[in-house]
Design an enzyme around this catalytic site. Structure first.
Site, PDB file in Angstrom:
ATOM      1  N   LYS A 111      -3.140   5.678  -0.456  1.00 27.83           N
ATOM      2  CA  LYS A 111      -4.109   6.439   0.340  1.00 27.83           C
ATOM      3  C   LYS A 111      -3.544   7.808   0.616  1.00 27.83           C
ATOM      4  O   LYS A 111      -2.326   7.976   0.699  1.00 27.83           O
ATOM      5  CB  LYS A 111      -4.374   5.728   1.670  1.00 27.83           C
ATOM      6  CG  LYS A 111      -5.689   6.118   2.320  1.00 27.83           C
ATOM      7  CD  LYS A 111      -6.821   5.354   1.682  1.00 27.83           C
ATOM      8  CE  LYS A 111      -8.121   5.550   2.409  1.00 27.83           C
ATOM      9  NZ  LYS A 111      -9.061   4.464   2.085  1.00 27.83           N
TER      10      LYS A 111
HETATM   11  N1  GLU Z   1     -11.967   5.105   0.105  1.00 28.12           N
HETATM   12  C1  GLU Z   1     -12.556   3.901  -0.384  1.00 28.12           C
HETATM   13  C2  GLU Z   1     -11.938   2.680   0.277  1.00 28.12           C
HETATM   14  O1  GLU Z   1     -11.398   2.765   1.350  1.00 28.12           O
HETATM   15  C3  GLU Z   1     -12.581   3.825  -1.900  1.00 28.12           C
HETATM   16  C4  GLU Z   1     -11.248   3.830  -2.570  1.00 28.12           C
HETATM   17  C5  GLU Z   1     -11.320   3.945  -4.085  1.00 28.12           C
HETATM   18  O2  GLU Z   1     -12.417   3.873  -4.635  1.00 28.12           O
HETATM   19  O3  GLU Z   1     -10.271   4.084  -4.682  1.00 28.12           O
HETATM   20  O4  GLU Z   1     -12.036   1.586  -0.217  1.00 28.12           O
END
Ligand code: GLU
Length: 421
Positions: A111
């Protein structure tokens, strides 16, 4: 029950760690693997300068945490918000590891975050922040290393800038370096609505599990961004009645059901849900405690805490956001017999379609929206059933079942790969 101050209760990394410890103990996880999985494998912090529109120079702080790359490249969104912290990004990165494992896609968890307020920045400033942040992380990103995606405060335009910046450094177009891109740049059809769609699928499954009908099923959604608005729209299309929407600046209530397409149009024009004529304005916090069948938090962490959990009057809590419920609140929800569809299962539709996007980019062959949706529905339904069956077989709640299932899968791979010395 242990008493915690709200500050401790609401630290997302501590919340993640508490669930991890509990699930790892239940799994009898061996001590070495436990130590490996309880820490992120890499944490990058960057402070970088950006020229602002008025000619001044600002320094921004950005993070990228790669929690695990055991099952595949790091995967997870990038968040732009004024209160992003390392502990938050750490928690979100580890939740991505567990989420990808729950739906059994070949990714680890990562993240990113940049401390900034996207509402107060111009498009050109956002573009410069994004490009410089990408350049700072250049050697850590890549289709086989770590693949970002949108999260709160970022969107498909942000992903287009990241893709372009990365490609300029690589001297070739590399569209698989990010997902959630515009469709004409290698994005997947169905990606924008995918998290909302996945939520609507698990709501259907939860109703089936509890033998409850869709007709008359009242839903309250907290958050009306990409996730909340698409979940509300798709649930309304399936016959659910969306009686309440709450946002950071106010709440809306209509016991006969809110016209969601009209509210989406209103928000597009005014950038807020307030002032919408098709519903009564109500207190955004109180709305969460109104009677309903499904409460669907779809914004950010720590919305259901020891302060309000006892007042909830929903039968199902379906977590569209990451980490909306604290561990202390979990115990209260269990006493109230509220059926929880945990975040790492409920909101996995987004990353599942990101996986489809990455696959399509690498094949150079793109699927129809119907194909994407059909594959997504299949994975969400199967994963829901896996978690519920696991919970029943091991006499644990749905959240701990999802963690146990995920930790077991990641531990298996980690053990099989062995420890490199
Ligand atoms: N931000 C989204 C989540 O928390 C998507 C992450 C992604 O598609 O890599 O799942």
């Amino acid at each position: 029950m242990e008493t915690l101050t709200l500050e401790h209760e609401t630290n997302p990394w501590e919340a993640q760690a508490a669930r991890f410890e509990f699930a790892a103990k239940k799994l009898n996880l061996d001590r070495g693997i436990w130590k490996v999985l309880s820490q992120p494998s890499r944490e990058i912090i960057v402070h970088f300068p950006v020229a602002m529109d008025d000619g001044t120079v600002e320094v921004f702080t950005g993070y990228r945490v790669q929690h695990s790359v055991a099952r595949g490249p790091g995967k997870g969104g990038i968040r732009y918000a004024p209160d992003v912290s390392l502990d938050e990004v750490r928690a979100l990165a580890s939740w991505m590891t567990w989420k990808c494992a729950v739906v059994n896609i070949p990714f680890g968890g990562a993240k990113g975050g940049v401390i900034c307020d996207p509402r107060k920045l111009s498009q050109t400033e956002l573009e410069r922040i994004t490009r410089r942040y990408t350049a700072e992380l250049i050697e850590f990103l890549g289709p086989e290393k770590d693949v970002p995606a949108p999260d709160m405060g970022t969107d498909e335009q942000t992903m287009a800038w990241i893709m372009d910046t990365y490609s300029m450094h690589m001297r070739q177009t590399v569209n698989a370096v990010v997902t959630g891109k515009p469709v004409n740049l290698g994005g997947s059809r169905g990606r924008t609505a995918a998290t909302g769609r996945g939520l609507s699928v698990v709501c259907d499954e939860a109703l089936k599990t509890l033998s409850m009908p869709v007709a008359g099923c009242r839903v309250i959604v907290q958050g009306f961004g990409n996730v909340g608005s698409n979940a509300a729209r798709l649930l309304a299309e399936k016959g659910y009645t969306i009686i309440g929407i709450s946002e950071y600046d106010g709440g809306l209530f209509n016991p006969d059901g809110i016209d969601i397409p009209a509210l989406i149009e209103h928000k597009k024009n005014t950038r807020t849900i307030t002032g919408f004529v098709g519903a009564k304005a109500v207190d955004k916090g109180e709305l969460l405690t109104y009677p309903c069948e499904i409460l669907l938090p779809a914004a950010t962490e720590n919305v259901i805490t020891s302060r309000n959990a006892a007042q909830l009057r929903c039968k199902i809590l379906c977590e569209g956001a990451n980490g909306p419920t604290t561990p202390v609140a979990d115990e209260i929800l269990a006493d109230k017999k509220i059926f929880v569809v945990p975040d790492i299962l409920a909101n996995a539709g987004g990353v599942t379609t990101s996986y489809f996007e990455w696959v399509q980019d690498r094949m150079g062959y793109f699927w129809t929206e119907a194909e994407v949706n059909q594959r997504l529905d299949h994975i969400m339904t199967e994963s829901f059933r896996d978690v519920i069956t696991y919970a029943q077989n091991h006499s644990v709640n749905n959240r701990i079942a999802a963690y146990m299932l995920a930790i077991d899968r990641v531990a298996y791979t980690t053990r099989q790969r062995g420890i490199y010395a």
